[in-house]
Design a protein around this motif. Structure first.
Motif, PDB file in Angstrom:
ATOM      1  N   MET A  36     -15.879   9.134   6.046  1.00 36.55           N
ATOM      2  CA  MET A  36     -14.574   8.569   5.802  1.00 36.55           C
ATOM      3  C   MET A  36     -14.731   7.390   4.830  1.00 36.55           C
ATOM      4  O   MET A  36     -15.671   6.626   4.914  1.00 36.55           O
ATOM      5  CB  MET A  36     -13.943   8.100   7.106  1.00 36.55           C
ATOM      6  N   THR A  37     -13.800   7.302   3.931  1.00 35.79           N
ATOM      7  CA  THR A  37     -13.835   6.279   2.914  1.00 35.79           C
ATOM      8  C   THR A  37     -13.110   5.032   3.396  1.00 35.79           C
ATOM      9  O   THR A  37     -12.018   5.114   3.941  1.00 35.79           O
ATOM     10  CB  THR A  37     -13.164   6.793   1.634  1.00 35.79           C
ATOM     11  N   LYS A  38     -13.731   3.893   3.162  1.00 33.78           N
ATOM     12  CA  LYS A  38     -13.115   2.642   3.579  1.00 33.78           C
ATOM     13  C   LYS A  38     -12.012   2.243   2.613  1.00 33.78           C
ATOM     14  O   LYS A  38     -12.012   2.634   1.449  1.00 33.78           O
ATOM     15  CB  LYS A  38     -14.162   1.539   3.628  1.00 33.78           C
ATOM     16  N   LEU A  39     -11.091   1.461   3.089  1.00 34.12           N
ATOM     17  CA  LEU A  39      -9.946   1.038   2.299  1.00 34.12           C
ATOM     18  C   LEU A  39     -10.383   0.246   1.071  1.00 34.12           C
ATOM     19  O   LEU A  39      -9.839   0.435  -0.016  1.00 34.12           O
ATOM     20  CB  LEU A  39      -8.989   0.209   3.157  1.00 34.12           C
ATOM     21  N   THR A  40     -11.379  -0.616   1.217  1.00 32.77           N
ATOM     22  CA  THR A  40     -11.837  -1.406   0.071  1.00 32.77           C
ATOM     23  C   THR A  40     -12.436  -0.501  -1.005  1.00 32.77           C
ATOM     24  O   THR A  40     -12.250  -0.752  -2.190  1.00 32.77           O
ATOM     25  CB  THR A  40     -12.876  -2.452   0.503  1.00 32.77           C
ATOM     26  N   GLU A  41     -13.145   0.536  -0.592  1.00 27.98           N
ATOM     27  CA  GLU A  41     -13.708   1.484  -1.555  1.00 27.98           C
ATOM     28  C   GLU A  41     -12.598   2.235  -2.282  1.00 27.98           C
ATOM     29  O   GLU A  41     -12.693   2.477  -3.486  1.00 27.98           O
ATOM     30  CB  GLU A  41     -14.625   2.483  -0.853  1.00 27.98           C
ATOM     31  N   LEU A  42     -11.547   2.589  -1.564  1.00 27.71           N
ATOM     32  CA  LEU A  42     -10.437   3.300  -2.176  1.00 27.71           C
ATOM     33  C   LEU A  42      -9.706   2.415  -3.173  1.00 27.71           C
ATOM     34  O   LEU A  42      -9.298   2.876  -4.236  1.00 27.71           O
ATOM     35  CB  LEU A  42      -9.463   3.800  -1.103  1.00 27.71           C
ATOM     36  N   ARG A  43      -9.534   1.151  -2.847  1.00 31.90           N
ATOM     37  CA  ARG A  43      -8.824   0.236  -3.744  1.00 31.90           C
ATOM     38  C   ARG A  43      -9.581   0.013  -5.054  1.00 31.90           C
ATOM     39  O   ARG A  43      -8.977  -0.278  -6.084  1.00 31.90           O
ATOM     40  CB  ARG A  43      -8.572  -1.101  -3.065  1.00 31.90           C
ATOM     41  N   GLU A  44     -10.908   0.139  -5.029  1.00 27.64           N
ATOM     42  CA  GLU A  44     -11.722  -0.052  -6.223  1.00 27.64           C
ATOM     43  C   GLU A  44     -11.718   1.176  -7.134  1.00 27.64           C
ATOM     44  O   GLU A  44     -12.117   1.083  -8.287  1.00 27.64           O
ATOM     45  CB  GLU A  44     -13.157  -0.399  -5.826  1.00 27.64           C
ATOM     46  N   MET A  45     -11.256   2.306  -6.645  1.00 24.92           N
ATOM     47  CA  MET A  45     -11.264   3.544  -7.421  1.00 24.92           C
ATOM     48  C   MET A  45     -10.159   3.541  -8.472  1.00 24.92           C
ATOM     49  O   MET A  45      -9.134   2.884  -8.313  1.00 24.92           O
ATOM     50  CB  MET A  45     -11.056   4.755  -6.509  1.00 24.92           C
ATOM     51  N   SER A  46     -10.399   4.310  -9.524  1.00 23.55           N
ATOM     52  CA  SER A  46      -9.365   4.486 -10.543  1.00 23.55           C
ATOM     53  C   SER A  46      -8.327   5.479 -10.030  1.00 23.55           C
ATOM     54  O   SER A  46      -8.522   6.120  -8.986  1.00 23.55           O
ATOM     55  CB  SER A  46      -9.986   5.003 -11.836  1.00 23.55           C
ATOM     56  N   ASP A  47      -7.235   5.610 -10.766  1.00 24.81           N
ATOM     57  CA  ASP A  47      -6.175   6.530 -10.363  1.00 24.81           C
ATOM     58  C   ASP A  47      -6.679   7.973 -10.306  1.00 24.81           C
ATOM     59  O   ASP A  47      -6.317   8.732  -9.407  1.00 24.81           O
ATOM     60  CB  ASP A  47      -4.980   6.427 -11.309  1.00 24.81           C
ATOM     61  N   LYS A  86      -6.035  10.776   7.787  1.00 27.25           N
ATOM     62  CA  LYS A  86      -5.994   9.340   7.538  1.00 27.25           C
ATOM     63  C   LYS A  86      -6.412   9.007   6.108  1.00 27.25           C
ATOM     64  O   LYS A  86      -5.838   8.116   5.480  1.00 27.25           O
ATOM     65  CB  LYS A  86      -6.876   8.592   8.532  1.00 27.25           C
ATOM     66  N   THR A  87      -7.399   9.717   5.596  1.00 24.78           N
ATOM     67  CA  THR A  87      -7.834   9.493   4.217  1.00 24.78           C
ATOM     68  C   THR A  87      -6.710   9.804   3.241  1.00 24.78           C
ATOM     69  O   THR A  87      -6.446   9.040   2.312  1.00 24.78           O
ATOM     70  CB  THR A  87      -9.075  10.353   3.888  1.00 24.78           C
ATOM     71  N   ILE A  88      -6.021  10.920   3.467  1.00 26.89           N
ATOM     72  CA  ILE A  88      -4.898  11.291   2.599  1.00 26.89           C
ATOM     73  C   ILE A  88      -3.811  10.220   2.665  1.00 26.89           C
ATOM     74  O   ILE A  88      -3.267   9.815   1.637  1.00 26.89           O
ATOM     75  CB  ILE A  88      -4.347  12.676   2.994  1.00 26.89           C
ATOM     76  N   ALA A  89      -3.508   9.737   3.850  1.00 29.85           N
ATOM     77  CA  ALA A  89      -2.480   8.718   4.014  1.00 29.85           C
ATOM     78  C   ALA A  89      -2.875   7.418   3.311  1.00 29.85           C
ATOM     79  O   ALA A  89      -2.040   6.775   2.664  1.00 29.85           O
ATOM     80  CB  ALA A  89      -2.230   8.461   5.495  1.00 29.85           C
ATOM     81  N   ARG A  90      -4.140   7.039   3.411  1.00 32.96           N
ATOM     82  CA  ARG A  90      -4.597   5.812   2.754  1.00 32.96           C
ATOM     83  C   ARG A  90      -4.483   5.919   1.234  1.00 32.96           C
ATOM     84  O   ARG A  90      -4.044   4.989   0.570  1.00 32.96           O
ATOM     85  CB  ARG A  90      -6.048   5.522   3.145  1.00 32.96           C
ATOM     86  N   VAL A  91      -4.880   7.076   0.699  1.00 35.31           N
ATOM     87  CA  VAL A  91      -4.807   7.273  -0.742  1.00 35.31           C
ATOM     88  C   VAL A  91      -3.360   7.228  -1.220  1.00 35.31           C
ATOM     89  O   VAL A  91      -3.037   6.571  -2.215  1.00 35.31           O
ATOM     90  CB  VAL A  91      -5.475   8.610  -1.145  1.00 35.31           C
ATOM     91  N   LYS A  92      -2.471   7.881  -0.492  1.00 30.76           N
ATOM     92  CA  LYS A  92      -1.056   7.880  -0.882  1.00 30.76           C
ATOM     93  C   LYS A  92      -0.462   6.480  -0.801  1.00 30.76           C
ATOM     94  O   LYS A  92       0.356   6.099  -1.634  1.00 30.76           O
ATOM     95  CB  LYS A  92      -0.264   8.856  -0.015  1.00 30.76           C
ATOM     96  N   THR A  93      -0.879   5.707   0.176  1.00 30.91           N
ATOM     97  CA  THR A  93      -0.399   4.333   0.307  1.00 30.91           C
ATOM     98  C   THR A  93      -0.837   3.502  -0.892  1.00 30.91           C
ATOM     99  O   THR A  93      -0.032   2.755  -1.471  1.00 30.91           O
ATOM    100  CB  THR A  93      -0.922   3.699   1.609  1.00 30.91           C
ATOM    101  N   ILE A  94      -2.085   3.624  -1.282  1.00 29.35           N
ATOM    102  CA  ILE A  94      -2.595   2.868  -2.430  1.00 29.35           C
ATOM    103  C   ILE A  94      -1.885   3.302  -3.707  1.00 29.35           C
ATOM    104  O   ILE A  94      -1.522   2.469  -4.543  1.00 29.35           O
ATOM    105  CB  ILE A  94      -4.124   3.032  -2.543  1.00 29.35           C
ATOM    106  N   GLN A  95      -1.661   4.597  -3.873  1.00 29.86           N
ATOM    107  CA  GLN A  95      -0.959   5.088  -5.056  1.00 29.86           C
ATOM    108  C   GLN A  95       0.466   4.529  -5.113  1.00 29.86           C
ATOM    109  O   GLN A  95       0.935   4.123  -6.174  1.00 29.86           O
ATOM    110  CB  GLN A  95      -0.927   6.617  -5.066  1.00 29.86           C
ATOM    111  N   THR A  96       1.142   4.477  -3.984  1.00 27.44           N
ATOM    112  CA  THR A  96       2.500   3.929  -3.935  1.00 27.44           C
ATOM    113  C   THR A  96       2.498   2.437  -4.256  1.00 27.44           C
ATOM    114  O   THR A  96       3.354   1.951  -4.996  1.00 27.44           O
ATOM    115  CB  THR A  96       3.131   4.174  -2.553  1.00 27.44           C
ATOM    116  N   GLU A  97       1.526   1.712  -3.719  1.00 26.61           N
ATOM    117  CA  GLU A  97       1.420   0.286  -4.006  1.00 26.61           C
ATOM    118  C   GLU A  97       1.243   0.044  -5.500  1.00 26.61           C
ATOM    119  O   GLU A  97       1.856  -0.855  -6.076  1.00 26.61           O
ATOM    120  CB  GLU A  97       0.229  -0.336  -3.257  1.00 26.61           C
ATOM    121  N   ARG A  98       0.403   0.867  -6.135  1.00 22.59           N
ATOM    122  CA  ARG A  98       0.165   0.710  -7.566  1.00 22.59           C
ATOM    123  C   ARG A  98       1.411   1.039  -8.378  1.00 22.59           C
ATOM    124  O   ARG A  98       1.697   0.393  -9.370  1.00 22.59           O
ATOM    125  CB  ARG A  98      -1.009   1.595  -8.006  1.00 22.59           C
TER     126      ARG A  98
END
Length: 68
Positions: free
Chosen positions: A1-12, A49-61
């Protein structure tokens, strides 16, 4: 599972690839759970949960881009 901080550092593009990979894995796990017994049923929850986290970050951006 990918951590939230790792996901935030990723590009789109990386985020989209991660979401696609998790969705495909979720599909296979659901199919497998209907046809046979899963070795690790918790993987379904982790992928969701991973899908939800990614979608949340995409929406925030997207919202941050609209404000700018």
């Amino acid at each position: 599972m990918t951590k939230l901080t790792e996901l935030r550092e990723m590009s789109d593009e990386q985020l989209q690839a991660t979401a696609t990979e998790a969705a495909e894995s979720l599909f296979r796990l659901r199919f497998q759970s209907q046809s046979e017994r899963l070795n690790t049923p918790s993987e379904i929850k982790k992928n969701r949960k991973t899908i939800a986290r990614v979608k949340t970050i995409q929406t925030e951006r997207q919202l941050a881009a609209q404000k700018s």
